[in-house]
Design a protein around this motif. Structure first.
Motif, mmCIF file in Angstrom:
data_model
loop_
_atom_site.group_PDB
_atom_site.id
_atom_site.type_symbol
_atom_site.label_atom_id
_atom_site.label_comp_id
_atom_site.label_asym_id
_atom_site.label_seq_id
_atom_site.Cartn_x
_atom_site.Cartn_y
_atom_site.Cartn_z
ATOM 1 N N ALA A 194 -83.771 -10.039 96.450
ATOM 2 C CA ALA A 194 -84.288 -9.937 95.083
ATOM 3 C C ALA A 194 -85.583 -10.705 94.918
ATOM 4 O O ALA A 194 -86.522 -10.245 94.253
ATOM 5 N N LEU A 213 -77.132 -8.477 82.852
ATOM 6 C CA LEU A 213 -77.389 -9.728 83.560
ATOM 7 C C LEU A 213 -76.355 -10.754 83.128
ATOM 8 O O LEU A 213 -76.062 -10.884 81.936
ATOM 9 N N LEU A 253 -84.510 -4.003 91.909
ATOM 10 C CA LEU A 253 -84.037 -3.576 90.587
ATOM 11 C C LEU A 253 -84.015 -2.058 90.427
ATOM 12 O O LEU A 253 -83.170 -1.526 89.700
ATOM 13 N N THR A 301 -78.477 -11.383 99.214
ATOM 14 C CA THR A 301 -78.857 -10.632 98.013
ATOM 15 C C THR A 301 -79.958 -11.348 97.249
ATOM 16 O O THR A 301 -80.928 -10.730 96.783
ATOM 17 N N ARG A 302 -79.822 -12.663 97.123
ATOM 18 C CA ARG A 302 -80.836 -13.433 96.391
ATOM 19 C C ARG A 302 -82.179 -13.360 97.100
ATOM 20 O O ARG A 302 -83.227 -13.197 96.446
ATOM 21 N N ALA A 343 -74.435 -6.645 91.890
ATOM 22 C CA ALA A 343 -75.100 -7.497 92.871
ATOM 23 C C ALA A 343 -75.072 -8.932 92.372
ATOM 24 O O ALA A 343 -75.422 -9.196 91.215
ATOM 25 N N SER A 344 -74.647 -9.858 93.220
ATOM 26 C CA SER A 344 -74.569 -11.264 92.835
ATOM 27 C C SER A 344 -75.639 -12.070 93.547
ATOM 28 O O SER A 344 -75.736 -12.047 94.778
ATOM 29 N N LEU A 345 -76.417 -12.807 92.781
ATOM 30 C CA LEU A 345 -77.436 -13.667 93.374
ATOM 31 C C LEU A 345 -76.832 -14.944 93.945
ATOM 32 O O LEU A 345 -77.552 -15.758 94.527
ATOM 33 N N ILE A 348 -78.011 -14.502 87.130
ATOM 34 C CA ILE A 348 -79.429 -14.165 87.060
ATOM 35 C C ILE A 348 -80.327 -15.397 87.105
ATOM 36 O O ILE A 348 -81.470 -15.319 87.575
ATOM 37 N N VAL A 363 -76.579 -7.700 87.543
ATOM 38 C CA VAL A 363 -77.090 -8.806 88.350
ATOM 39 C C VAL A 363 -76.364 -10.072 87.907
ATOM 40 O O VAL A 363 -76.613 -10.600 86.821
#
Length: 420
Positions: free
Chosen positions: A59, A105, A67, A55-56, A48-50, A79, A76
């Motif tokens: 999160a 991370l 998580l 996605t961000r 998963a990419s922030l 991060i 992640v």
């Protein structure tokens, strides 16, 4: 672009097998996301990419569910974009379940120096650094083993395979190409454009966003100064005067450049062998391709005999190669430079935790001579008198093809020995 195997990969796997959290940080575009996806695929985990807005937001809205409600290991990416809220949720998750390898991370900023992240995950995390590609990686060679330089046998440096023949121009082309995966495949004129865009993106997106800096134009000015001064001692007062900036601004902006892995500092070395060792660090740009691009230089320009940039950029190139090899190795000698008020100067001093020392000189010449090791010889004798057996080797790395021993623990080798 063809996928290049990264030498740090076994260390990432080892860390995931033994630590609850692994952080892999390094400069943007050095290959972190590609490696992270590979780890997630190989271990049947989740990536998963922030960097992705949706996605961000997920999160940040509910970090605990984000998580825990996915297959682990959970990778992640970026991060730092989740800030303290997501990192604290990682801490809470691994405190409840201490199974190793639950989270990998990655970050394009130094995890320990981002002001928006106060939680260090101390005692729970293994930190690993991913650099741009090394020459060994680009050449599909085995990782350079710096341990060989600390060997007890006098012929250790000459027992391995012969290095591939390289001309001085070959080295200068490698200096200008650098190690960023995408940039390394581009022709010279397009590579320069890539670096210009890269610097603009990193300074505007990362440094300004994280630091809330007020003098954005000064960032580019200072980075170009670092590129032109790479391999020299850091004199903040002199730099501030030359660039028309105050010392506090210089210090702050250089720290931010370290945070996003644009530059790194090489501290001065001392074992109290002299009472007046100079304490200033040397400043090195993290990738010589980036430096050459910012300076508008190509291999032909560096080949000119009077080029003032050839020697310093080659020194930075070698220092970076050694640092990259160490990031993928269990060996962890500390890297320093040395200069004292008697004008003894040594480009690189490697010191292990047991006190063993290797000294390295780097020259852009194809005709090395033993006199270029005179300061290393002096250091050898001083260390022998103070701590017999601690000095292991003095090495002159050069752009020619000569490879031989020239004295007691003194050796002359081509730079390409490091990726033979």
């Amino acid at each position: 672009m063809q996928l290049v195997p990264r030498h740090v990969m076994p260390r990432v796997g080892e860390a995931l097998d033994n630590f609850r959290v692994v952080v892999l940080h390094g400069a943007r575009q050095c290959g972190k996301s590609t490696l992270a996806r590979m780890v997630a695929a190989e271990r049947d985990g989740t990536y998963a990419s922030l960097d992705d807005d949706a996605t961000r937001q997920a999160a940040l809205a509910d970090p605990r569910s984000f998580l825990l409600d996915q297959d682990h290991p959970l990778v992640v990416d970026e991060i730092q974009l989740g800030g303290d809220r997501v990192v604290r949720a990682v801490k809470q998750a691994v405190d409840v379940d201490s199974t190793p390898g639950r989270f990998l991370l990655t970050g394009s900023t130094n995890f320990l120096t981002v002001p928006s992240i106060s939680e260090s995950l101390a005692g729970r995390v293994r930190l690993l650094h991913l650099w741009p590609l090394s020459q060994a990686e680009l050449n599909r060679s085995a990782p350079f083993r710096v341990q060989a330089w600390f060997g007890d046998e006098s012929d250790t440096l000459h027992a391995s395979a012969r290095p591939a023949a390289m001309t001085r121009r070959d080295y200068m082309e490698s200096v200008c190409r650098g190690g960023y995966p995408e940039a390394s495949t581009l022709p010279d004129e397009l590579r320069r454009d890539w670096f210009e865009s890269y610097v603009e993106t990193v300074t505007e997106r990362d440094i300004v966003a994280l630091g809330d800096l007020r003098r954005r134009a000064a960032l580019g000015l200072l980075l170009r100064w670092v590129a032109a001064s790479s391999g020299s001692e850091l004199n903040v007062a002199g730099t501030a005067s030359r660039l028309g900036l105050d010392r506090a601004t210089i210090g702050s902006y250089l720290a931010w450049m370290e945070t996003v892995f644009l530059v790194h500092l090489l501290p001065s070395w001392s074992r109290n062998l002299t009472a007046r060792a100079v304490r200033r660090p040397k400043v090195h740009i993290t990738d010589t391709g980036l430096a050459a691009g910012l300076m508008g230089l190509d291999a032909s320009a560096l080949m000119v005999p009077t080029s003032p940039a050839a020697g310093p950029l080659l020194e930075t190139f070698v220092v970076n190669e050694i640092a990259r090899s160490l990031s993928a190795s269990s060996a962890a000698p500390r890297l320093h430079h040395y200069r004292d008020h008697q004008q003894h100067e040594i480009d690189l001093v490697l010191e292990r935790s047991d006190g063993a020392v290797v000294a390295v000189e780097i020259k852009a010449t194809t005709s090395p001579n033993v006199s270029q090791l005179r300061h290393v010889e002096w250091l050898r004798d001083r260390i022998d008198a103070a701590a017999p057996g601690a000095f292991r080797a003095g090495i002159l790395l050069h752009t020619g093809d000569q490879r031989y021993t020239v004295g007691d623990r003194l050796h002359i080798c081509p730079i390409s020995t490091m990726w033979a």
